[in-house]
Design a protein around this motif. Structure first.
Motif, short mmCIF file in Angstrom:
data_model
loop_
_atom_site.label_atom_id
_atom_site.label_comp_id
_atom_site.label_asym_id
_atom_site.label_seq_id
_atom_site.Cartn_x
_atom_site.Cartn_y
_atom_site.Cartn_z
N ARG A 40 6.40 12.99 3.76
CA ARG A 40 5.94 12.74 2.38
C ARG A 40 5.63 11.26 2.15
NH1 ARG A 40 7.76 12.03 -2.93
NH2 ARG A 40 6.79 13.46 -4.40
N ASP A 41 6.38 10.36 2.77
CA ASP A 41 6.13 8.92 2.60
C ASP A 41 4.76 8.52 3.13
OD1 ASP A 41 8.54 8.44 1.33
OD2 ASP A 41 9.58 7.98 3.20
N ILE A 42 4.30 9.20 4.16
CA ILE A 42 2.96 8.92 4.70
C ILE A 42 1.90 9.35 3.69
CG2 ILE A 42 1.29 9.59 6.48
CD1 ILE A 42 3.64 9.51 8.47
N VAL A 43 2.09 10.51 3.10
CA VAL A 43 1.16 10.99 2.08
C VAL A 43 1.13 10.03 0.90
CG1 VAL A 43 0.63 12.87 0.48
CG2 VAL A 43 1.50 13.40 2.76
N LEU A 44 2.30 9.61 0.44
CA LEU A 44 2.36 8.68 -0.69
C LEU A 44 1.65 7.36 -0.37
CD1 LEU A 44 6.03 9.29 -1.84
CD2 LEU A 44 3.94 9.97 -3.06
N ALA A 45 1.80 6.87 0.84
CA ALA A 45 1.11 5.63 1.23
C ALA A 45 -0.40 5.82 1.14
CB ALA A 45 1.52 5.22 2.63
N HIS A 46 -0.90 6.93 1.66
CA HIS A 46 -2.34 7.19 1.61
C HIS A 46 -2.82 7.32 0.16
CE1 HIS A 46 -3.33 7.47 5.83
NE2 HIS A 46 -2.26 8.21 6.03
N ARG A 50 -2.86 2.55 0.97
CA ARG A 50 -2.36 1.61 1.97
C ARG A 50 -2.02 2.36 3.26
NH1 ARG A 50 3.20 2.11 1.82
NH2 ARG A 50 3.94 3.18 -0.04
N HIS A 51 -1.94 1.61 4.34
CA HIS A 51 -1.59 2.18 5.63
C HIS A 51 -0.10 2.51 5.61
CE1 HIS A 51 -0.78 2.53 9.93
NE2 HIS A 51 -2.08 2.78 10.05
N PRO A 52 0.30 3.69 6.07
CA PRO A 52 1.69 4.09 5.98
C PRO A 52 2.70 3.25 6.76
CG PRO A 52 0.42 5.73 7.17
CD PRO A 52 -0.54 4.72 6.64
N HIS A 53 2.24 2.47 7.71
CA HIS A 53 3.16 1.68 8.53
C HIS A 53 3.13 0.19 8.20
CE1 HIS A 53 4.03 5.30 10.70
NE2 HIS A 53 2.74 5.47 10.95
N ASP A 54 2.47 -0.14 7.12
CA ASP A 54 2.43 -1.56 6.68
C ASP A 54 3.54 -1.84 5.70
OD1 ASP A 54 0.28 -2.08 8.25
OD2 ASP A 54 -1.19 -1.98 6.64
#
Length: 54
Positions: A40-46, A50-54
């Motif tokens: 879910r954190d990856i989806v929220l970043a998108h 923003r890039h999910p690993h930044d």
């Protein structure tokens, strides 16, 4: 503000004014339709643009 995300596998579009609701829809779709455990954190970043690993 409208948040939107397209499924990269099938192209289904998810959009709405509630960021958390859209994220929940995307995660549920990945699990239910594609058998993929999407973080879910990856989806929220998108959704935040923003890039999910930044």
């Amino acid at each position: 503000m409208t948040f939107a995300q397209a499924c990269p596998r099938c192209g289904e579009e998810f959009a709405g004014d509630d960021r958390d609701s859209v994220a929940d829809q995307v995660v549920a779709h990945a699990t239910d339709d594609h058998g993929h455990a999407l973080d879910r954190d990856i989806v929220l970043a998108h959704l935040d643009g923003r890039h999910p690993h930044d």
